[in-house]
Scaffold this motif. Structure first.
Motif, PDB file in Angstrom:
ATOM      1  N   ILE A 101     -24.394 -42.171 -32.130  1.00 16.12           N
ATOM      2  CA  ILE A 101     -24.056 -43.149 -31.091  1.00 16.12           C
ATOM      3  C   ILE A 101     -22.660 -43.717 -31.330  1.00 16.12           C
ATOM      4  O   ILE A 101     -21.838 -43.826 -30.410  1.00 16.12           O
ATOM      5  N   PHE A 102     -22.380 -44.060 -32.580  1.00 18.58           N
ATOM      6  CA  PHE A 102     -21.070 -44.603 -32.948  1.00 18.58           C
ATOM      7  C   PHE A 102     -19.967 -43.613 -32.586  1.00 18.58           C
ATOM      8  O   PHE A 102     -18.965 -43.964 -31.960  1.00 18.58           O
ATOM      9  N   GLY A 103     -20.148 -42.336 -32.965  1.00 15.52           N
ATOM     10  CA  GLY A 103     -19.150 -41.317 -32.688  1.00 15.52           C
ATOM     11  C   GLY A 103     -18.990 -41.044 -31.206  1.00 15.52           C
ATOM     12  O   GLY A 103     -17.875 -40.854 -30.714  1.00 15.52           O
ATOM     13  N   ALA A 104     -20.124 -41.012 -30.475  1.00 13.64           N
ATOM     14  CA  ALA A 104     -20.067 -40.750 -29.039  1.00 13.64           C
ATOM     15  C   ALA A 104     -19.321 -41.861 -28.308  1.00 13.64           C
ATOM     16  O   ALA A 104     -18.555 -41.601 -27.367  1.00 13.64           O
ATOM     17  N   THR A 105     -19.516 -43.091 -28.734  1.00 11.49           N
ATOM     18  CA  THR A 105     -18.820 -44.229 -28.128  1.00 11.49           C
ATOM     19  C   THR A 105     -17.318 -44.140 -28.399  1.00 11.49           C
ATOM     20  O   THR A 105     -16.487 -44.357 -27.506  1.00 11.49           O
ATOM     21  N   MET A 106     -16.979 -43.808 -29.634  1.00 12.92           N
ATOM     22  CA  MET A 106     -15.569 -43.660 -29.992  1.00 12.92           C
ATOM     23  C   MET A 106     -14.929 -42.516 -29.213  1.00 12.92           C
ATOM     24  O   MET A 106     -13.811 -42.645 -28.696  1.00 12.92           O
ATOM     25  N   ARG A 107     -15.644 -41.395 -29.097  1.00 12.39           N
ATOM     26  CA  ARG A 107     -15.118 -40.251 -28.354  1.00 12.39           C
ATOM     27  C   ARG A 107     -14.885 -40.622 -26.883  1.00 12.39           C
ATOM     28  O   ARG A 107     -13.878 -40.248 -26.281  1.00 12.39           O
ATOM     29  N   ASN A 109     -14.231 -43.528 -25.616  1.00 10.94           N
ATOM     30  CA  ASN A 109     -13.050 -44.375 -25.509  1.00 10.94           C
ATOM     31  C   ASN A 109     -11.768 -43.571 -25.645  1.00 10.94           C
ATOM     32  O   ASN A 109     -10.774 -43.835 -24.949  1.00 10.94           O
ATOM     33  N   PHE A 110     -11.779 -42.590 -26.533  1.00 15.20           N
ATOM     34  CA  PHE A 110     -10.616 -41.716 -26.679  1.00 15.20           C
ATOM     35  C   PHE A 110     -10.351 -40.947 -25.385  1.00 15.20           C
ATOM     36  O   PHE A 110      -9.216 -40.824 -24.930  1.00 15.20           O
ATOM     37  N   LEU A 111     -11.407 -40.392 -24.799  1.00 17.57           N
ATOM     38  CA  LEU A 111     -11.252 -39.611 -23.573  1.00 17.57           C
ATOM     39  C   LEU A 111     -10.716 -40.470 -22.432  1.00 17.57           C
ATOM     40  O   LEU A 111      -9.878 -40.029 -21.644  1.00 17.57           O
ATOM     41  N   LYS A 112     -11.204 -41.690 -22.344  1.00 20.39           N
ATOM     42  CA  LYS A 112     -10.735 -42.592 -21.290  1.00 20.39           C
ATOM     43  C   LYS A 112      -9.249 -42.880 -21.412  1.00 20.39           C
ATOM     44  O   LYS A 112      -8.558 -43.093 -20.410  1.00 20.39           O
ATOM     45  N   SER A 113      -8.761 -42.881 -22.651  1.00 18.51           N
ATOM     46  CA  SER A 113      -7.339 -43.157 -22.876  1.00 18.51           C
ATOM     47  C   SER A 113      -6.498 -41.876 -22.857  1.00 18.51           C
ATOM     48  O   SER A 113      -5.283 -41.921 -23.084  1.00 18.51           O
ATOM     49  N   GLY A 114      -7.156 -40.724 -22.613  1.00 23.04           N
ATOM     50  CA  GLY A 114      -6.444 -39.458 -22.535  1.00 23.04           C
ATOM     51  C   GLY A 114      -6.244 -38.759 -23.864  1.00 23.04           C
ATOM     52  O   GLY A 114      -5.526 -37.758 -23.949  1.00 23.04           O
ATOM     53  N   LYS A 115      -6.901 -39.237 -24.911  1.00 22.95           N
ATOM     54  CA  LYS A 115      -6.747 -38.659 -26.243  1.00 22.95           C
ATOM     55  C   LYS A 115      -7.847 -37.642 -26.501  1.00 22.95           C
ATOM     56  O   LYS A 115      -9.026 -37.977 -26.465  1.00 22.95           O
ATOM     57  N   THR A 116      -7.466 -36.385 -26.753  1.00 19.11           N
ATOM     58  CA  THR A 116      -8.466 -35.329 -26.923  1.00 19.11           C
ATOM     59  C   THR A 116      -8.409 -34.647 -28.287  1.00 19.11           C
ATOM     60  O   THR A 116      -9.331 -33.926 -28.649  1.00 19.11           O
ATOM     61  N   GLY A 117      -7.355 -34.847 -29.063  1.00 19.11           N
ATOM     62  CA  GLY A 117      -7.202 -34.139 -30.333  1.00 19.11           C
ATOM     63  C   GLY A 117      -7.908 -34.795 -31.491  1.00 19.11           C
ATOM     64  O   GLY A 117      -7.310 -35.072 -32.542  1.00 19.11           O
ATOM     65  N   VAL A 118      -9.205 -35.061 -31.322  1.00 18.78           N
ATOM     66  CA  VAL A 118      -9.992 -35.732 -32.358  1.00 18.78           C
ATOM     67  C   VAL A 118     -11.268 -34.938 -32.614  1.00 18.78           C
ATOM     68  O   VAL A 118     -11.912 -34.477 -31.665  1.00 18.78           O
ATOM     69  N   ARG A 119     -11.625 -34.769 -33.875  1.00 12.30           N
ATOM     70  CA  ARG A 119     -12.830 -34.041 -34.258  1.00 12.30           C
ATOM     71  C   ARG A 119     -13.789 -34.966 -35.015  1.00 12.30           C
ATOM     72  O   ARG A 119     -13.376 -35.734 -35.870  1.00 12.30           O
ATOM     73  N   PHE A 120     -15.076 -34.903 -34.690  1.00 10.38           N
ATOM     74  CA  PHE A 120     -16.097 -35.713 -35.329  1.00 10.38           C
ATOM     75  C   PHE A 120     -17.035 -34.813 -36.130  1.00 10.38           C
ATOM     76  O   PHE A 120     -17.625 -33.884 -35.577  1.00 10.38           O
ATOM     77  N   PRO A 170     -19.511 -38.615 -46.918  1.00 16.92           N
ATOM     78  CA  PRO A 170     -19.613 -39.674 -45.907  1.00 16.92           C
ATOM     79  C   PRO A 170     -20.762 -39.401 -44.944  1.00 16.92           C
ATOM     80  O   PRO A 170     -21.437 -38.377 -45.026  1.00 16.92           O
ATOM     81  N   LEU A 171     -20.992 -40.330 -44.047  1.00 23.56           N
ATOM     82  CA  LEU A 171     -21.941 -40.121 -42.960  1.00 23.56           C
ATOM     83  C   LEU A 171     -21.226 -39.485 -41.769  1.00 23.56           C
ATOM     84  O   LEU A 171     -21.779 -38.639 -41.069  1.00 23.56           O
ATOM     85  N   LEU A 172     -19.976 -39.892 -41.565  1.00 18.39           N
ATOM     86  CA  LEU A 172     -19.173 -39.409 -40.440  1.00 18.39           C
ATOM     87  C   LEU A 172     -17.716 -39.344 -40.855  1.00 18.39           C
ATOM     88  O   LEU A 172     -17.211 -40.263 -41.512  1.00 18.39           O
ATOM     89  N   SER A 173     -17.048 -38.251 -40.529  1.00 17.51           N
ATOM     90  CA  SER A 173     -15.599 -38.194 -40.690  1.00 17.51           C
ATOM     91  C   SER A 173     -14.978 -37.933 -39.321  1.00 17.51           C
ATOM     92  O   SER A 173     -15.498 -37.129 -38.543  1.00 17.51           O
ATOM     93  N   VAL A 174     -13.895 -38.629 -39.042  1.00 15.36           N
ATOM     94  CA  VAL A 174     -13.184 -38.503 -37.771  1.00 15.36           C
ATOM     95  C   VAL A 174     -11.781 -38.012 -38.071  1.00 15.36           C
ATOM     96  O   VAL A 174     -11.015 -38.692 -38.754  1.00 15.36           O
ATOM     97  N   ILE A 175     -11.461 -36.821 -37.593  1.00 18.06           N
ATOM     98  CA  ILE A 175     -10.177 -36.193 -37.868  1.00 18.06           C
ATOM     99  C   ILE A 175      -9.301 -36.284 -36.625  1.00 18.06           C
ATOM    100  O   ILE A 175      -9.642 -35.735 -35.583  1.00 18.06           O
TER     101      ILE A 175
END
Length: 265
Positions: A101-107, A109-120, A170-175
């Protein structure tokens, strides 16, 4: 600020990911390219499945899925949220749901701002074919989203990490590839490094091939035979890779490439 992820229960997980609407019958084709590409840079044995969030069901699975869990293809097909969550170790379930849920929410928000180069990347203990739990890495290389940037369907890749020795997982890494930055997130009872600036070394095509085969468990003679090169050439490549990544052992080298997402695209 410490980056901690709080656990959630199944009802909250279901409510968050469940979406109204209907997918076209041929929506599987949307993921064909991502499925083919994922296999080219796998860090080890893996399987995949595709979720339909308008029905909250797993509708499409990889042919090899029975090799990785104690369940048949028939049990996997059209399985629900509880089935997926119950694949994880009882101690990990609520944390994995919280991380997703945490990652999906962050993703979103990134998409809304036009940011796509992120990996979870998500880490947890999942049941294997023998009924034992081993560490896996889970990520979604492609998602189908609606006009509100809500996920209607996901391709989910699950990599078996049982052959890795990695400390302080970790539990989650965001690249974030745009900033060359990796952020690590933990659940409330864990300790992990909070944030790491990544200066990714220049890894050649041949070195990536060797890393991939190392991750699959092949030793130097096997890699040499696979790539039609000499034993000493493989050893030289390994030595150069350790120098580039400032690592001392093969396990440390693979762990580094995982954290920097050099093998998973």
């Amino acid at each position: 600020m410490k980056k901690k992820i709080f656990p959630v229960e199944v009802d909250e997980f279901y409510e968050y990911f469940s979406k109204n609407g209907e997918l076209p019958e041929d929506y599987e084709g949307y993921f064909t390219g991502a499925i083919k590409t994922a296999g080219s840079f796998a860090i080890g044995p893996y399987f995949w499945f595709i979720t339909n969030n308008t029905k909250m069901r797993t509708e499409i699975i990889s042919d090899n899925i029975e090799k990785f869990t104690p369940y048949s293809k028939k049990e996997w097909l059209n399985s629900d949220t509880d089935f997926f969550i119950n694949l994880f170790h009882p101690e990990d379930k609520i944390h994995i749901m919280g991380a997703l849920i945490f990652g999906a929410t962050m993703r979103q928000n990134f998409l809304k701002s036009g940011k796509t180069g992120v990996r979870f990347n998500y880490y947890g203990r999942m049941i294997d074919r023998e009924g034992e739990y081993r560490w896996i890495l889970l990520h979604s290389p492609q998602q189908r989203v609606n006009q509100n940037f809500e996920v209607e369907s996901s391709l989910v890749m699950v990599y078996d990490l049982s052959h890795f020795q990695i400390q302080n997982r970790p539990l989650l890494s965001v690249i974030d590839f745009t900033n060359d930055e990796v952020q690590y997130f933990k659940h409330v009872d864990q300790y992990v490094h909070e944030k790491v600036e990544v200066d990714k070394p220049a890894i050649t095509k041949r070195e990536k091939e060797i890393l991939k085969l190392m991750a699959q468990g092949l030793n130097t003679p096997e890699i040499a035979e696979k790539l039609f090169i000499s034993y000493h050439t493989v050893e030289n490549h390994k030595s150069n890779l350790r120098k580039k990544t400032n690592t001392k052992t093969s396990s440390e080298l693979i762990a580094y490439t995982m954290s920097c997402s050099l093998l998973i695209i």
